[in-house]
Design an enzyme around this catalytic site. Structure first.
Site, PDB file in Angstrom:
ATOM      1  N   GLU A   1       2.587  17.837   9.161  1.00  0.00           N
ATOM      2  CA  GLU A   1       3.235  17.900  10.460  1.00  0.00           C
ATOM      3  C   GLU A   1       4.599  18.538  10.226  1.00  0.00           C
ATOM      4  O   GLU A   1       5.376  18.053   9.400  1.00  0.00           O
ATOM      5  CB  GLU A   1       3.394  16.494  11.054  1.00  0.00           C
ATOM      6  CG  GLU A   1       3.948  16.584  12.458  1.00  0.00           C
ATOM      7  CD  GLU A   1       4.265  15.230  13.095  1.00  0.00           C
ATOM      8  OE1 GLU A   1       3.909  14.188  12.539  1.00  0.00           O
ATOM      9  OE2 GLU A   1       4.894  15.263  14.177  1.00  0.00           O
TER      10      GLU A   1
ATOM     11  N   ARG B   1      -1.458   7.305  -1.939  1.00  0.00           N
ATOM     12  CA  ARG B   1      -0.292   8.178  -1.848  1.00  0.00           C
ATOM     13  C   ARG B   1       0.581   7.992  -3.078  1.00  0.00           C
ATOM     14  O   ARG B   1       0.516   6.966  -3.765  1.00  0.00           O
ATOM     15  CB  ARG B   1       0.495   7.883  -0.579  1.00  0.00           C
ATOM     16  CG  ARG B   1       1.054   6.468  -0.513  1.00  0.00           C
ATOM     17  CD  ARG B   1       1.655   6.154   0.843  1.00  0.00           C
ATOM     18  NE  ARG B   1       2.892   6.874   1.089  1.00  0.00           N
ATOM     19  CZ  ARG B   1       3.045   7.789   2.047  1.00  0.00           C
ATOM     20  NH1 ARG B   1       2.070   8.079   2.856  1.00  0.00           N
ATOM     21  NH2 ARG B   1       4.202   8.393   2.208  1.00  0.00           N
TER      22      ARG B   1
ATOM     23  N   LYS C   1       9.158  11.034   5.391  1.00  0.00           N
ATOM     24  CA  LYS C   1      10.021  12.001   6.083  1.00  0.00           C
ATOM     25  C   LYS C   1      11.039  11.302   6.980  1.00  0.00           C
ATOM     26  O   LYS C   1      12.167  11.736   7.101  1.00  0.00           O
ATOM     27  CB  LYS C   1       9.159  12.977   6.881  1.00  0.00           C
ATOM     28  CG  LYS C   1       8.632  14.117   6.015  1.00  0.00           C
ATOM     29  CD  LYS C   1       7.872  15.123   6.826  1.00  0.00           C
ATOM     30  CE  LYS C   1       6.467  14.644   7.057  1.00  0.00           C
ATOM     31  NZ  LYS C   1       5.588  15.665   7.634  1.00  0.00           N
TER      32      LYS C   1
HETATM   33  P1  ATP Z   1       5.614  11.014   5.534  1.00  0.00           P
HETATM   34  O1  ATP Z   1       5.128   9.609   5.365  1.00  0.00           O
HETATM   35  O2  ATP Z   1       6.495  11.491   4.458  1.00  0.00           O
HETATM   36  O3  ATP Z   1       6.183  11.275   6.892  1.00  0.00           O
HETATM   37  P2  ATP Z   1       3.229  12.148   6.455  1.00  0.00           P
HETATM   38  O4  ATP Z   1       1.928  11.659   5.982  1.00  0.00           O
HETATM   39  O5  ATP Z   1       3.618  11.712   7.793  1.00  0.00           O
HETATM   40  O6  ATP Z   1       4.315  11.892   5.362  1.00  0.00           O
HETATM   41  P3  ATP Z   1       2.256  14.752   6.853  1.00  0.00           P
HETATM   42  O7  ATP Z   1       3.004  15.983   7.167  1.00  0.00           O
HETATM   43  O8  ATP Z   1       1.349  14.187   7.874  1.00  0.00           O
HETATM   44  O9  ATP Z   1       3.328  13.696   6.433  1.00  0.00           O
HETATM   45  O10 ATP Z   1       1.485  14.920   5.479  1.00  0.00           O
HETATM   46  C1  ATP Z   1       0.638  15.983   5.187  1.00  0.00           C
HETATM   47  C2  ATP Z   1      -0.337  15.553   4.129  1.00  0.00           C
HETATM   48  O11 ATP Z   1       0.339  15.093   2.972  1.00  0.00           O
HETATM   49  C3  ATP Z   1      -1.205  14.412   4.622  1.00  0.00           C
HETATM   50  O12 ATP Z   1      -2.540  14.731   4.349  1.00  0.00           O
HETATM   51  C4  ATP Z   1      -0.750  13.228   3.841  1.00  0.00           C
HETATM   52  O13 ATP Z   1      -1.804  12.362   3.585  1.00  0.00           O
HETATM   53  C5  ATP Z   1      -0.182  13.847   2.569  1.00  0.00           C
HETATM   54  N1  ATP Z   1       0.887  13.008   2.021  1.00  0.00           N
HETATM   55  C6  ATP Z   1       2.014  12.611   2.647  1.00  0.00           C
HETATM   56  N2  ATP Z   1       2.744  11.799   1.858  1.00  0.00           N
HETATM   57  C7  ATP Z   1       2.072  11.683   0.689  1.00  0.00           C
HETATM   58  C8  ATP Z   1       2.312  10.977  -0.535  1.00  0.00           C
HETATM   59  N3  ATP Z   1       3.393  10.222  -0.725  1.00  0.00           N
HETATM   60  N4  ATP Z   1       1.391  11.102  -1.519  1.00  0.00           N
HETATM   61  C9  ATP Z   1       0.308  11.870  -1.347  1.00  0.00           C
HETATM   62  N5  ATP Z   1       0.020  12.551  -0.231  1.00  0.00           N
HETATM   63  C10 ATP Z   1       0.884  12.465   0.791  1.00  0.00           C
END
Ligand code: ATP
Ligand code: MG
Length: 563
Positions: A37, A264, A274
């Site tokens: 996102e 994760r 984020k």
């Molecule tokens: P955040 O929790 O940092 O806001 P998010 O999951 O909301 O992360 P996205 O932009 O939706 O952020 O993430 C894109 C991809 O990265 C998703 O498929 C998510 O599962 C993966 N991802 C995000 N954070 C991690 C992490 N700490 N370890 C592994 N994969 C991750």
């Protein structure tokens, strides 16, 4: 702190794919995607997902990995983030080619699909307030309550939904909900919201839409529209899978993505969310998304991390089903291993104290040979100027040396690296008793750092010629947080209370050997005995060098690993 996953379990997703391909599923086709996102910069957790998804595309014949911006929430998304995401993925070494997509490209199709669900009696327009929707949802132990609007006719629902789209209703006054089961054990299945009314300018579609799909509605359908075979995501979406599957069942897709969840990445002494990182940036606890203390890809890059070290780190931690916390020391260990091979050696004095070699002819300068890389002859040698006045590290001198301190002290002979044996004869102090100069003598017979008579010294120290030294700013970084899991603090505490006050130390007036003035922004080097450093990509220039310390030389991971 968990240990590293074995290579075996790193492959559990590969095993699933192998089995399916053998069984002929999807005619052997493998299509993954990385779906960020664009509401912030990518962090090292995202790197784990990027390496996994693009790695699979690289490892299977004809496999693809799409980059899809999941841009369904216009109030938090920006073009700046889209650009940074692309830059960071490329820097990590991956390329999506023509396979760049945006969930916003599917707004029209998603709308049509929602209409289909309404026509099938599987979705309805609800006029409950957001507050009420939440209240009616129930809890894990109590079933939800059906909305009084749940039994609206198909015609009325279609009419209301189209008018929602046409902008006839106020923000928040209505939502479109899937009609599933308000008593479902899985809360995600209790008539989840699919659309909300939101007047916000979208970074791509502008003001064309005033209703926006919820992530849970858009995500699975976007995957299906792109023909994604393996929709790989983190564990928190395990509970959403039945909903994603329910949506897909209501619609006719040739390929139904299979969702596979993995743990994760959690990294010690920092935050990988984020929302938390935005807080650090907006409240100026750091200088920006690319502050070298940030766990963002941009921050790690500016600090001096290499893509290879990050890929190596992700290889070592593996991909598993169980959440764990990885020690920051492992990431630093991977970087040291990479830079140990790649970085040339130079001399720099961070906290200078002047040395005057009294028996060295005034005005003389000689060029001494120094190896650029002790283990790699192909790195060649360079010439380092030596003269009567030099700088050494303040820490390399003690007027009253403790036991086991073998570096410079009055009357003791030490080796100046690549130069001579040198003895301190006199300590000059200012009126406060602070040491300002050391008067020394050198033995001309020890040129190059060896004594012809077999005389031994117990220490070798680095130095820089005073007249030739280049002044520089050097920034020393430490952990951003002083505790291992800052985001795990109890809610009544402020997580920012655990920010490490000493995470940045700026040293002015450091003395570099002259060749370092030619370093270009982003170039990495080992300052002998001190650590790995990187010319700052934003502020470094030949007239005013700025170096960031990436990591010190001491490796705390090796010790942790043994434990
Ligand atoms: P955040 O929790 O940092 O806001 P998010 O999951 O909301 O992360 P996205 O932009 O939706 O952020 O993430 C894109 C991809 O990265 C998703 O498929 C998510 O599962 C993966 N991802 C995000 N954070 C991690 C992490 N700490 N370890 C592994 N994969 C991750
Ligand atoms: Mg997300």
């Amino acid at each position: 702190m968990s240990s590293i996953e074995s290579a075996e379990s790193a492959n559990f997703i590969y095993k699933i794919i192998d089995e399916e391909r053998e069984a002929g599923k999807n005619r052997g086709k493998v299509a993954t995607r990385f779906p960020p996102e664009p509401n912030g910069y990518l962090h090292i957790g995202h790197a784990k997902s990027i390496i996994l998804n693009f790695g699979i595309a690289n490892d299977y014949p004809d496999a693809t990995c799409n980059l899809r911006m999941d841009d369904t929430n216009p109030s938090r998304e920006e073009q700046e983030y889209v650009d940074s995401i692309m830059e960071d993925i490329r820097w990590l070494g991956f390329e999506w080619g023509d396979n760049l997509f945006y969930a916003s490209d599917y707004f029209e199709q998603l709308f049509e699909m929602a209409v289909k669900l309404i026509e099938a009696g599987k979705a309805y327009v609800d006029s409950l307030s957001v507050e009420e929707v939440r209240k009616y949802k129930g809890t894990r132990t109590e079933p939800g309550v059906e909305s009084p609007h749940r039994s609206r006719s198909v015609e009325e629902n279609i009419d209301l939904f189209k008018r929602m789209k046409a902008g006839e209703f106020e923000d928040g006054s209505m939502v479109l909900r899937a009609k599933i089961d308000m008593a479902a054990g899985n809360l995600n299945l209790r008539d989840p919201v699919m659309y909300r009314i939101l007047r916000a300018t979208h970074h791509r579609t502008g003001d064309e839409w005033c209703i926006y799909p919820m992530y849970d509605w858009a995500h699975g359908q976007s995957d299906a529209l792109e023909g994604i075979t393996h929709s790989i995501c983190t564990l928190e979406f395990e509970d959403h899978r039945p909903l994603y599957d329910w949506f897909l069942e209501q619609l006719d897709f040739a390929v139904r993505p299979r969702q596979i969840e993995f743990a994760r990445l959690n990294l010690s002494h920092t935050a990988l969310s984020k929302r938390k990182l935005i807080e650090l940036v907006e409240e100026n606890h750091v200088s920006g998304w690319d502050d070298p203390r940030m766990p963002t890809i941009a921050g790690l890059r500016r600090r001096g991390f290499t893509p290879e070290s990050i890929r190596d780190f992700c290889d070592r931690i593996g991909v598993a089903k169980k959440d764990s916390m990885v020690d920051m020391a492992l990431l630093e260990h991977c970087l040291r291993e990479d830079l140990n091979v790649k970085a040339q050696r130079r001399m720099a004095v961070l906290d200078p104290i002047k040395v005057v070699i009294e028996n060295y002819p005034e005005g003389d300068v000689e060029m001494l040979e120094a190896a650029n890389h002790p283990q790699d002859e192909s790195a060649g040698i360079r010439q380092v100027p030596f003269s009567r006045e030099l700088y050494i590290e303040r820490d390399d001198f003690r007027e009253e040396p403790p036991r086991k301190f073998f570096r410079m002290s009055p009357g003791r002979e030490v080796r100046f690296r690549y130069a001579y044996f040198i003895t301190c004869n006199e300590v000059v102090k200012d009126e406060n008793g602070e040491v300002i100069e050391l008067h020394c003598s050198y033995d001309p017979a020890t040129r190059g750092g060896d004594s012809p008579d077999g005389r031994k010294v117990k220490a070798t120290i680095h130095w820089v010629s005073a007249a030739h030294a280049v002044d520089a700013t050097v920034r020393l970084y430490d952990r951003l947080f002083s505790i291992e899991n800052p985001t795990g603090v109890k809610s009544e505490e402020d997580w920012l209370d655990n920010l490490n006050e000493n995470s940045l130390k700026t040293l002015e007036n450091c003395k570099l050997e002259p060749s370092l003035a030619q370093y270009v922004p982003g170039e990495k080097v080992q300052f002998e005995r001190l650590g790995y450093f990187c010319a700052d990509s934003e502020e470094h220039n030949w007239a005013m060098p700025v170096f960031n310390r990436v990591v010190p030389l001491r490796d705390s991971w090796a010790k942790l690993d043994k434990k």
